[in-house]
Design a protein around this motif. Structure first.
Motif, PDB file in Angstrom:
ATOM      1  N   HIS A  55       0.827  -1.207   0.000  1.00 35.63           N
ATOM      2  CA  HIS A  55       0.000   0.000   0.000  1.00 35.63           C
ATOM      3  C   HIS A  55       0.866   1.263   0.000  1.00 35.63           C
ATOM      4  O   HIS A  55       0.452   2.296   0.517  1.00 35.63           O
ATOM      5  N   MET A  56       2.044   1.184  -0.581  1.00 37.75           N
ATOM      6  CA  MET A  56       2.952   2.321  -0.613  1.00 37.75           C
ATOM      7  C   MET A  56       3.309   2.674  -2.047  1.00 37.75           C
ATOM      8  O   MET A  56       3.203   1.853  -2.952  1.00 37.75           O
ATOM      9  N   VAL A  57       3.777   3.929  -2.232  1.00 37.25           N
ATOM     10  CA  VAL A  57       4.216   4.388  -3.541  1.00 37.25           C
ATOM     11  C   VAL A  57       5.558   3.740  -3.847  1.00 37.25           C
ATOM     12  O   VAL A  57       6.517   3.891  -3.095  1.00 37.25           O
ATOM     13  N   HIS A  58       5.605   2.989  -4.934  1.00 36.71           N
ATOM     14  CA  HIS A  58       6.828   2.313  -5.367  1.00 36.71           C
ATOM     15  C   HIS A  58       7.737   3.318  -6.060  1.00 36.71           C
ATOM     16  O   HIS A  58       8.939   3.347  -5.831  1.00 36.71           O
ATOM     17  N   SER A  59       7.160   4.154  -6.925  1.00 39.41           N
ATOM     18  CA  SER A  59       7.910   5.214  -7.602  1.00 39.41           C
ATOM     19  C   SER A  59       6.936   6.275  -8.079  1.00 39.41           C
ATOM     20  O   SER A  59       5.741   6.027  -8.194  1.00 39.41           O
ATOM     21  N   LYS A  60       7.464   7.465  -8.354  1.00 42.19           N
ATOM     22  CA  LYS A  60       6.637   8.510  -8.946  1.00 42.19           C
ATOM     23  C   LYS A  60       7.493   9.343  -9.883  1.00 42.19           C
ATOM     24  O   LYS A  60       8.677   9.534  -9.653  1.00 42.19           O
TER      25      LYS A  60
END
Length: 117
Positions: free
Chosen positions: A89-94
């Protein structure tokens, strides 16, 4: 005897004060993978402060895969594309992208040129 009780109380007071200050409410952790686009959009919006325009499932380094979410950033020139890991449930990349859903410079009004079909 009285001095021993007073001494014990003075020793326990700092310990009680420290333990009272360190108690925090426990956060509810989500269980299971991200199951909907709505949930993926909410996570990406919370991370970037933008407005999610689209979300789609993508294969990612695990069995559950991930989500790709495009976000508009009001008042900014560019938006964000976030890749979310379904399991954590976390941002892997942006990455920064052109504002999604916005008209490009070439997308002006349609003009009719005489002599063309």
């Amino acid at each position: 005897m009285r001095s021993m009780i007073l001494g014990a109380a003075l020793v326990l007071l700092p310990a009680l004060a420290l333990s009272a200050g360190t108690t925090k409410p426990r956060r509810h952790h989500a269980t299971g993978p991200i199951s909907s686009a709505k949930e993926a959009k909410a996570i990406a919006e919370r991370e970037t402060g933008g407005k999610a325009v689209s979300a789609r499932r993508i294969p990612l380094n695990g069995a559950s895969g991930g989500w790709e979410v495009d976000l508009r950033m009001p008042g900014e020139e560019r938006g964000w594309r976030c890749i979310l890991d379904s399991d954590t449930h976390m941002v892997h990349s942006k990455a920064r992208i052109d504002q999604p859903g916005a008209k490009g410079k070439a997308d002006g009004p349609v003009r009719m040129v005489k002599g063309s079909r």
